[in-house]
Design a protein around this motif. Structure first.
Motif, PDB file in Angstrom:
ATOM      1  N   GLU A 183     -34.383 -57.801 100.664  1.00 46.80           N
ATOM      2  CA  GLU A 183     -33.739 -58.346  99.479  1.00 46.80           C
ATOM      3  C   GLU A 183     -32.284 -57.904  99.424  1.00 46.80           C
ATOM      4  O   GLU A 183     -32.004 -56.709  99.317  1.00 46.80           O
ATOM      5  N   PRO A 184     -31.341 -58.830  99.520  1.00 43.85           N
ATOM      6  CA  PRO A 184     -29.923 -58.462  99.398  1.00 43.85           C
ATOM      7  C   PRO A 184     -29.659 -57.759  98.073  1.00 43.85           C
ATOM      8  O   PRO A 184     -30.251 -58.093  97.048  1.00 43.85           O
ATOM      9  N   GLY A 185     -28.777 -56.784  98.119  1.00 45.32           N
ATOM     10  CA  GLY A 185     -28.438 -56.044  96.914  1.00 45.32           C
ATOM     11  C   GLY A 185     -29.335 -54.856  96.651  1.00 45.32           C
ATOM     12  O   GLY A 185     -29.066 -54.064  95.755  1.00 45.32           O
ATOM     13  N   CYS A 186     -30.413 -54.714  97.445  1.00 44.13           N
ATOM     14  CA  CYS A 186     -31.328 -53.578  97.291  1.00 44.13           C
ATOM     15  C   CYS A 186     -31.222 -52.688  98.526  1.00 44.13           C
ATOM     16  O   CYS A 186     -31.328 -53.186  99.648  1.00 44.13           O
ATOM     17  N   GLU A 187     -31.002 -51.397  98.318  1.00 42.42           N
ATOM     18  CA  GLU A 187     -30.944 -50.480  99.448  1.00 42.42           C
ATOM     19  C   GLU A 187     -32.324 -50.399 100.092  1.00 42.42           C
ATOM     20  O   GLU A 187     -33.309 -50.053  99.447  1.00 42.42           O
ATOM     21  N   VAL A 188     -32.398 -50.721 101.380  1.00 40.98           N
ATOM     22  CA  VAL A 188     -33.688 -50.834 102.045  1.00 40.98           C
ATOM     23  C   VAL A 188     -34.421 -49.500 102.091  1.00 40.98           C
ATOM     24  O   VAL A 188     -35.655 -49.453 102.059  1.00 40.98           O
ATOM     25  N   GLU A 189     -33.688 -48.375 102.145  1.00 36.66           N
ATOM     26  CA  GLU A 189     -34.328 -47.079 102.316  1.00 36.66           C
ATOM     27  C   GLU A 189     -35.335 -46.764 101.214  1.00 36.66           C
ATOM     28  O   GLU A 189     -36.350 -46.105 101.448  1.00 36.66           O
ATOM     29  N   ALA A 190     -35.063 -47.239  99.996  1.00 36.46           N
ATOM     30  CA  ALA A 190     -35.932 -46.906  98.863  1.00 36.46           C
ATOM     31  C   ALA A 190     -37.312 -47.535  98.967  1.00 36.46           C
ATOM     32  O   ALA A 190     -38.246 -47.085  98.294  1.00 36.46           O
ATOM     33  N   SER A 191     -37.477 -48.568  99.800  1.00 34.40           N
ATOM     34  CA  SER A 191     -38.750 -49.271  99.878  1.00 34.40           C
ATOM     35  C   SER A 191     -39.520 -48.977 101.158  1.00 34.40           C
ATOM     36  O   SER A 191     -40.617 -49.497 101.340  1.00 34.40           O
ATOM     37  N   LEU A 192     -38.969 -48.132 102.038  1.00 34.08           N
ATOM     38  CA  LEU A 192     -39.592 -47.933 103.343  1.00 34.08           C
ATOM     39  C   LEU A 192     -40.635 -46.825 103.321  1.00 34.08           C
ATOM     40  O   LEU A 192     -40.456 -45.798 102.660  1.00 34.08           O
ATOM     41  N   PRO A 193     -41.742 -47.010 104.070  1.00 33.89           N
ATOM     42  CA  PRO A 193     -42.724 -45.936 104.208  1.00 33.89           C
ATOM     43  C   PRO A 193     -42.068 -44.679 104.776  1.00 33.89           C
ATOM     44  O   PRO A 193     -41.329 -44.734 105.742  1.00 33.89           O
ATOM     45  N   THR A 194     -42.353 -43.534 104.165  1.00 33.55           N
ATOM     46  CA  THR A 194     -41.735 -42.272 104.557  1.00 33.55           C
ATOM     47  C   THR A 194     -42.679 -41.120 104.283  1.00 33.55           C
ATOM     48  O   THR A 194     -43.509 -41.180 103.377  1.00 33.55           O
ATOM     49  N   LEU A 195     -42.556 -40.054 105.067  1.00 33.33           N
ATOM     50  CA  LEU A 195     -43.384 -38.874 104.840  1.00 33.33           C
ATOM     51  C   LEU A 195     -43.068 -38.211 103.506  1.00 33.33           C
ATOM     52  O   LEU A 195     -43.918 -37.563 102.913  1.00 33.33           O
TER      53      LEU A 195
END
Length: 228
Positions: A183-195
């Motif tokens: 989604e443009p305008g949304c920082e991708v890092e906040a939605s990514l699977p992470t430990l």
């Protein structure tokens, strides 16, 4: 599943890269590259010819967990709606936090999957992913986006979605599509699977749960394929 939580040896969150200035001349006649770099701020590898696909650099904003489609479907329910997922042929690519590539072997060992040959891998720094066609209406009226020659039925079905940064000639065949586009305008890092999601911070999905789900279904798929 036993043992303590695997230690983090690399940071799993990256500082968002600054977006390039909106200068159409900088991208020539490549609106797809302009969409990825201007709208999303994702670094790309420009197509070398008019017929070759644009590629996205891995390891800076995200890594990719590359799995069979059949196993990947089971993990979709564990992802945020804004967590991007791409497909190419019979492979599914989950965008995961940058640094996950280095963490995957230890995570699989901790989940007691490390001794099995599973058809999954995380791919990061030094590799690229084919840039799927941006979703409508972002590319409305652009016509066909170059993605290499069409893949014939049964051809390249097991080729990974992500490839080395300097693939062998002929390796960039077929096309990739977004199953869940960014989604443009949304920082991708906040939605990514992470430990880091184990601590409950932020809204990112739990990488442990996603990996355990796809590992389970990769194992079931492997068993079905090896039965007489």
């Amino acid at each position: 599943m036993s043992g303590s939580h695997p230690s983090l040896t690399t940071p799993l969150t990256a500082v968002p890269l600054p977006r390039r200035p909106l200068d159409p001349a900088a991208f020539g006649d490549d609106p797809v590259r302009r969409w990825y770099e201007n709208e999303l701020g994702w670094p790309t590898v420009p197509a070398s010819t008019a017929e070759s696909p644009l590629r996205l650099r891995l390891g800076l904003r995200f890594d990719v967990l590359d799995v069979p489609v059949e196993a990947g479907r089971a993990a979709l329910r564990h992802l945020a709606r804004t967590s991007p997922v791409a497909m190419r042929g019979e492979r599914m690519g989950f965008l995961v936090a940058a640094g996950s590539t280095e963490e995957l072997p230890g995570l699989l060992d901790w989940l007691e999957w490390g001794t099995l040959a599973l058809d999954l891998r995380a791919i990061g720094t030094g590799c690229v992913i084919r840039a799927p066609r941006p979703p409508e209406p972002a590319v409305s009226g652009l016509g066909e986006v170059p993605s290499g020659r069409p893949t014939r039925p049964g051809e390249d079905e097991d080729e990974p979605l992500a490839l080395p940064a300097h693939p062998e000639p002929g390796a960039l065949q077929g096309a990739a599509v977004w199953l869940r586009p960014p989604e443009p305008g949304c920082e991708v890092e906040a939605s990514l699977p992470t430990l880091s999601a184990l601590g409950g911070g932020g809204g990112a999905p739990d990488l442990v749960r996603v990996v355990n789900t796809v590992a389970t279904h990769c194992h079931r798929l492997r068993l079905r394929r090896t039965r007489p």
